[in-house]
Structure formats: C-alpha cells, structure tokens
Design a protein around this motif. Sequence first.
Motif, PDB file in Angstrom:
ATOM      1  N   ARG A 166       4.347 -14.419   2.253  1.00  0.00           N
ATOM      2  CA  ARG A 166       3.449 -14.833   1.689  1.00  0.00           C
ATOM      3  C   ARG A 166       3.758 -14.999   0.164  1.00  0.00           C
ATOM      4  O   ARG A 166       3.283 -16.178  -0.181  1.00  0.00           O
ATOM      5  N   LEU A 167       4.344 -14.168  -0.374  1.00  0.00           N
ATOM      6  CA  LEU A 167       4.553 -14.419  -1.906  1.00  0.00           C
ATOM      7  C   LEU A 167       5.469 -15.702  -2.015  1.00  0.00           C
ATOM      8  O   LEU A 167       5.233 -16.388  -3.008  1.00  0.00           O
ATOM      9  N   PHE A 168       6.309 -15.899  -1.278  1.00  0.00           N
ATOM     10  CA  PHE A 168       7.298 -17.107  -1.649  1.00  0.00           C
ATOM     11  C   PHE A 168       7.141 -18.151  -0.151  1.00  0.00           C
ATOM     12  O   PHE A 168       7.997 -18.653   0.195  1.00  0.00           O
ATOM     13  N   LYS A 169       5.753 -18.427   0.159  1.00  0.00           N
ATOM     14  CA  LYS A 169       5.736 -19.027   1.474  1.00  0.00           C
ATOM     15  C   LYS A 169       6.194 -20.577   0.991  1.00  0.00           C
ATOM     16  O   LYS A 169       6.073 -21.111  -0.278  1.00  0.00           O
ATOM     17  N   GLY A 170       6.929 -21.299   1.852  1.00  0.00           N
ATOM     18  CA  GLY A 170       7.551 -22.364   1.617  1.00  0.00           C
ATOM     19  C   GLY A 170       8.887 -22.497   1.086  1.00  0.00           C
ATOM     20  O   GLY A 170       9.527 -23.693   0.953  1.00  0.00           O
ATOM     21  N   ALA A 171       9.505 -21.366   0.879  1.00  0.00           N
ATOM     22  CA  ALA A 171      10.952 -21.290   0.483  1.00  0.00           C
ATOM     23  C   ALA A 171      11.991 -21.065   1.451  1.00  0.00           C
ATOM     24  O   ALA A 171      13.043 -20.749   1.129  1.00  0.00           O
ATOM     25  N   PHE A 172      11.515 -20.975   3.006  1.00  0.00           N
ATOM     26  CA  PHE A 172      12.378 -20.711   3.896  1.00  0.00           C
ATOM     27  C   PHE A 172      12.698 -21.888   4.794  1.00  0.00           C
ATOM     28  O   PHE A 172      13.431 -21.350   5.638  1.00  0.00           O
ATOM     29  N   ALA A 173      12.426 -23.275   4.366  1.00  0.00           N
ATOM     30  CA  ALA A 173      13.065 -24.376   5.526  1.00  0.00           C
ATOM     31  C   ALA A 173      14.551 -24.662   5.220  1.00  0.00           C
ATOM     32  O   ALA A 173      15.002 -24.464   3.875  1.00  0.00           O
ATOM     33  N   VAL A 174      15.271 -25.058   6.128  1.00  0.00           N
ATOM     34  CA  VAL A 174      16.770 -24.846   5.872  1.00  0.00           C
ATOM     35  C   VAL A 174      17.332 -25.678   6.794  1.00  0.00           C
ATOM     36  O   VAL A 174      16.684 -25.888   8.128  1.00  0.00           O
ATOM     37  N   ASP A 175      18.526 -26.378   6.677  1.00  0.00           N
ATOM     38  CA  ASP A 175      19.219 -27.265   7.539  1.00  0.00           C
ATOM     39  C   ASP A 175      20.109 -26.452   8.343  1.00  0.00           C
ATOM     40  O   ASP A 175      20.962 -25.739   8.008  1.00  0.00           O
ATOM     41  N   GLU A 176      19.852 -26.830   9.671  1.00  0.00           N
ATOM     42  CA  GLU A 176      20.917 -25.901  10.670  1.00  0.00           C
ATOM     43  C   GLU A 176      22.411 -26.237  10.357  1.00  0.00           C
ATOM     44  O   GLU A 176      23.063 -25.440  10.603  1.00  0.00           O
ATOM     45  N   ASP A 177      22.768 -27.463   9.803  1.00  0.00           N
ATOM     46  CA  ASP A 177      24.117 -27.409   9.458  1.00  0.00           C
ATOM     47  C   ASP A 177      24.695 -26.582   8.206  1.00  0.00           C
ATOM     48  O   ASP A 177      25.807 -26.271   8.294  1.00  0.00           O
ATOM     49  N   ARG A 178      23.637 -26.343   7.347  1.00  0.00           N
ATOM     50  CA  ARG A 178      24.137 -25.529   6.275  1.00  0.00           C
ATOM     51  C   ARG A 178      24.161 -23.989   6.795  1.00  0.00           C
ATOM     52  O   ARG A 178      24.893 -23.408   6.407  1.00  0.00           O
TER      53      ARG A 178
END
Length: 429
Positions: free
Chosen positions: A194-206
């Motif tokens: 919750r504190l860092f909401k929105g910071a965890f989207a990632v590209d699968e190739d990466r």
Amino acid sequence: MTALTVVVFLVAYLLIATEWTHKLLAALGGAAVLLAVGVTDSEHAFYSHETGIDWDVIFLLLGMMIIVGILRRTGVFEYVAIWAAKRAKGSPLRVMILLTLMTALASAFLDNVTTVLLIAPVTLLVCDRLGISPVPFLIAEVMASNIGGTATLIGDPPNIIIASRSGLTFNDFLIHLTPLVVLELIVFVLVLPRLFKGAFAVDEDRVADVLRLNEREAIQDTRLLIKCGAVLLLVFTGFIGHTVLHIEPAVVALLGAGLLVLISKVPTRHYMSSVEWQTLLFFAGLFIMVGALVRTGVIADLAQAVGEVTNGRPLLATMLILVVSAVLSGVVDNIPYVATMSPVVLELTKTVTDPAHGHALWWALAAGADFGGNATAIGASANVVVIGIALRAGHPISFWEFTRKGVVMTAITIAVAAPYLWLRYFVLS
C-alpha cells in the motif's frame, strides 16, 4: 558561560539540521569555539567519560568500518542481492520484500549506513534490469535499515551512544529491542504494497533478463570471503559474550579488524578508503559540545524540567520520550539528538526506583530516535547517503517524496512501539 554554551550548541545544531554548511564543519566549529573560550578544556574534552569524547563509540565504528571495507571486496553483498531477485522470480513486490528484509538483517549487525552503501548499487542494477524505477526500492531499503538497526547495539549509531551512556550491553539490546524490531518488520512488510502502490508493474521480458543473471559471478574472492566469515563469527561471539569475557565491544571490533587485516593481506588503501573519517570526526565534535552542556549544568536542568513535567510518572516519561524522540529525530539527524538527550535520560533513570521502568526510558529513546529517523530525508545518516546515491544514478529523490512515505511509516512504527513498551515494562514486568 551557560548561555554561551547553549547558543553555540543551538547554532551548530541548526547548521547540521538545515545543511547550510557541512555537518562536520558545524560540529568541529562548535567544539572549537567552546574550547577557545574556555567553556571546556582538553582534560574534560579528551579524557573525561562524562564530558568528553566517547572513544568506545569512535573505535567501535572504526573497527567495523575496516572489517566491512575488506568484506566489500568479496562481492558477497552483490551475490545475496542477485540471489534474492532470482528467488523472487523477478516479481518486483517479492524483490522489494526480500531486499528490505536482507537490509534489515544486515543493518542489525553492520552500521546501517554501510549496509545501504552496499545494497543500493545492487538495487539500482536489479531495477534497471527489470525496467522499473528504483526510487521506491531505495526508500523502502533505507527505512528497513533504520528499523533493523534498532535491534542491536551496533546496528545504529544512536544505539552505540545509548549503550555507552547507560551501561546496557549487547545482550540487553538483543533481549529487549529485537522482539520489537521483529514485530515492526512484520507490520512493515504488510504495509509495503500500500505504501508503494503502483510501483510493481514490470515487463515480462525484463524478468527473464534478471533470471539469467549468475549470482556466482559476483563472488570475487572465495578465500577472502571464508576469512571474513571466520573473523565476523569471532567478532559477533565477542559482542555477545563481552560481559563474560570482560572485553568491551570497541576492543572486540578493533581486535577483529586487526586480525582480518593481518590474515587477508588486503592493501591498506582498499580498506582504509572505507573508513568514514568525516563521520568519526563529526562524532568527536558532537561529544565535546554535548559534554560542555553537561559540564555547565544545562543537561541536569533539562532533566529536572522533564521530571517536573512528568511529575515522577515513569510511564508518562517513557511515552513522552518516545514521541518527542520520533518527532525531533525526523527534523534533525538522530545522532546529535541522541547524543544530546542521553544524558537527560540518564538523569531521569536516577529518579526511578523500578529497574524495568528505567530500562523503558532507554528503550523509548532508542526506538523513538531510530524509528523517527525514517520520517524525513535528513532524519538519519542512511537517508542522506541513499538520496545521494540515487541522485548520482539519475533517479533523484525529493525531500517531500521521501517525507510523504517516511512520516506514514514513522507513525506506524511508533504506534506499534508504544503498546510494546507499556505492556512489557509496566504491565508484565
């Protein structure tokens, strides 16, 4: 002389807090003024345990800095970070949890500034491979370092000062503060999404790129790593058993550093470059200024005033110290704050008849100052170090970006610490 001492100290404190000048210049400048006008002298500044430089603190930090300087050359910290990223299977949230927990654990046994210096560059590497911003990870790690460093005597510089002033041992910190830190870390991990909401989207190739990293390649010297591990085991054994061995932690650290230098044969320039000389000199100047406050009676008067406010009620004093320490340590660096406040707490403990209540005052100071260091970008030395690393890497962290997260985390940790202190030392003692 009393008024002059207070003015010099407050000016130096303001300069340290606002960073209008380098904190080393402010501390040594203040100490020089007090020595020059005769408020204190060489006898009191250099040789008195009550009003002078605390050499136990200086040499404990020096010994550990040398050991870590040699350990750095093994590549073990990079190995652990890459290993964690692969075990998390590239999930940013799991990477953050693992890195923060490792940071907290390392900060309990190494100075938290040293820990973040070693972990932050690896975090930048992993986040670059994942293609995500490292800023939330760096902020989370520095918060974890301040929380984890609370657990032991050597984990955070304020704890070293408290131990020196109070006579509390390495084992005392383990027994009394480690359970609180474990509880705080559980809450911290639960709050992270919750504190860092929105910071965890990632590209699968990466993610696939990270999984291809070989952590074994990070180890640069296996034989040196074995030697460092053996010496660290001896050092930590000495820390834990120093009351039985009758060897102070500072001596243990220096002996360990000397032994590791001898058997490692690492060139002097490599490990001496890791010694934070500015930090050690900053401590020296700070101790001289605080000693002048003690000598002129300012500390005793302040302790009496706090005692009158709390009216001899140790629970009220404990909660007041906890909250005030958290607030003030967020505004100024927690090292000068604790150096100033520890003599006050020492005077307060003399008015308490129950030893458990006396301990509660010290643990309130440690928890408030250490956890409060998370509140702002200047609350703890580790915060300043990480912000500098991020800026050089092209990922600047603004004062308010850090503070928005830090204030929330500090409020949560203090809210957990308050009932812990009340239950353990006033209900169940």
